[in-house]
Design an enzyme around this catalytic site. Structure first.
Site, PDB file in Angstrom:
ATOM      1  N   ASP A  92       7.414   2.300  10.895  1.00  0.00           N
ATOM      2  CA  ASP A  92       5.966   2.085  10.749  1.00  0.00           C
ATOM      3  C   ASP A  92       5.181   2.530  11.988  1.00  0.00           C
ATOM      4  O   ASP A  92       4.307   1.805  12.482  1.00  0.00           O
ATOM      5  CB  ASP A  92       5.658   0.611  10.461  1.00  0.00           C
ATOM      6  CG  ASP A  92       6.213   0.133   9.129  1.00  0.00           C
ATOM      7  OD1 ASP A  92       6.798   0.957   8.399  1.00  0.00           O
ATOM      8  OD2 ASP A  92       6.075  -1.049   8.812  1.00  0.00           O
ATOM      9  N   ASP A 144       9.200   4.980   6.939  1.00  0.00           N
ATOM     10  CA  ASP A 144       7.783   4.748   6.614  1.00  0.00           C
ATOM     11  C   ASP A 144       6.903   4.978   7.837  1.00  0.00           C
ATOM     12  O   ASP A 144       5.982   4.201   8.114  1.00  0.00           O
ATOM     13  CB  ASP A 144       7.557   3.318   6.114  1.00  0.00           C
ATOM     14  CG  ASP A 144       8.261   3.029   4.798  1.00  0.00           C
ATOM     15  OD1 ASP A 144       8.799   3.968   4.184  1.00  0.00           O
ATOM     16  OD2 ASP A 144       8.284   1.861   4.382  1.00  0.00           O
TER      17      ASP A 144
END
Length: 361
Positions: free
Chosen positions: A197, A218
């Site tokens: 992230d 991600d």
């Protein structure tokens, strides 16, 4: 009435008419060498855009202020947080914060009441903003080294890092470098470093040019409407690696990620271009170099039944050993020129009324 020559009339018409120098319809060219001219034509400076920008932005650019930051002294402030706190809430002027080269170990938030801020590093020098926040400490999206809530934000020539260690599988190890949760933000020649992230491209219209984004899983996620141009996407480490988790949740939402003239690289193998974190992700790669690190299937459904029918994963004229579509998952969109064009223009981010080039240092 006296006689007025046609040349004089033409002169008066040209100089009395509004000057519209940016367009939302001119697509980024396929030839990478033409990008500088495309940008110069469509993203002109404020001095050549009067009467065409958002009124609040135009007023802000007309009243620029500069604040300097240097940890060694000799500037207005020694820390970035001090500089930001000096800007009054309800700010209506463009404030350029010029950061001297160095490593700034700070966790920074620019709140919604301080729009029109530019963070400017020195080109060719290393200006780093770093912190080590994690989801376990702050929650996922609050762990970011830099969080921006304010509109009309710019950053240029900065490196933004989260130095928390790479998380072990299954741990609560999300650690963001950047969260952008504001409309009309632009990033030029910035580097984002993290693992899981890295970049929360959360909400609003955003533009990234000549950037570098590094992570594991991600590492670009959220519900922003964003155009990434000439940006390197680099996955580190081995194991499951995913670039995007775009968070569009319905067919009516106007958001998604477009990567144009980008490059996908990594140190491992089997990188996915994106996964269906939410039900209606929209991601397009165009004219992008995909090295052999890209998984042949390209995209990951994330075991969500039915999402394969609602995702929009498009690829257009990408190249390199990882770009071949023969083994892609069936829901990959091999889009044509007409379908891709809206993703190649500033109209995708409504950029003609707000996007400006970075200021000079």
């Amino acid at each position: 009435m006296g006689y007025i020559s046609m040349s004089v009339v033409a002169f008066l018409v040209v100089f009395a008419s509004p000057v519209v120098l940016a367009t939302d319809t001119d697509p980024i060219p396929e030839n990478r060498a033409q990008i500088p001219q495309w940008f110069k034509t469509n993203v002109k400076p404020y001095s050549q855009r009067k009467g065409t920008l958002d009124p609040a932005l135009e007023a802000a650019e007309a009243a620029r202020q500069i604040i300097t930051v240097n940890q060694k002294g000799g500037a207005n402030f020694k820390t970035l947080n001090e500089a930001i706190k000096s800007i009054p809430t309800g700010n209506k002027n463009r404030v350029i914060i010029k950061l001297a080269p160095g490593v700034y170990n700070e966790k920074v938030t620019i709140d919604i009441a301080r729009p029109f801020i530019t963070l400017l590093g020195q080109p060719g020098a290393e200006t780093v903003l770093t912190y080590h926040g994690t989801a376990a400490q702050y929650g996922t999206v609050e762990s970011a080294t830099l969080i921006v809530w304010a509109e009309y934000f710019q950053a240029a020539h900065l490196t933004i890092k989260n130095t928390a260690p790479m998380p072990k599988p299954g741990s609560q190890g999300q650690a963001l470098a950047m969260r952008i949760n504001a409309d009309k933000a632009a990033f030029y020649s910035c580097r984002f470093h993290g693992f899981q992230d890295t970049l929360c491209d959360d909400k609003g219209n955003h533009f990234f040019k000549d950037c570098y984004i590094e992570g594991t899983y991600d590492f670009i996620f959220g519900r922003g409407a964003s155009l990434y141009l000439n940006t390197q996407l680099h996955a580190v480490g081995d194991g499951l690696r995913v670039i995007t988790a775009q968070g569009r949740q319905s067919a009516t939402e106007q958001n998604g990620y477009t990567f144009v003239h980008c490059k996908v690289t990594g140190t491992g193998t089997g990188i996915y271009l994106g996964r269906s974190w939410m039900s209606h992700p929209k991601v397009v790669y165009a004219f992008t170099e995909m090295t052999s690190v890209v998984n042949p299937s390209g995209w990951r459904e994330n075991l969500n039944r039915g999402y394969d029918k609602t995702v929009f994963y498009g690829e257009y004229k990408c190249f390199g050993p990882g770009s071949h579509l023969e083994k892609r998952v069936p829901y990959t969109q091999d889009i044509d020129k007409n379908e891709v064009t809206p993703f190649l223009t500033l109209g995708y981010i409504k950029g003609s009324t707000w996007l400006l080039p970075p200021p000079k240092y």
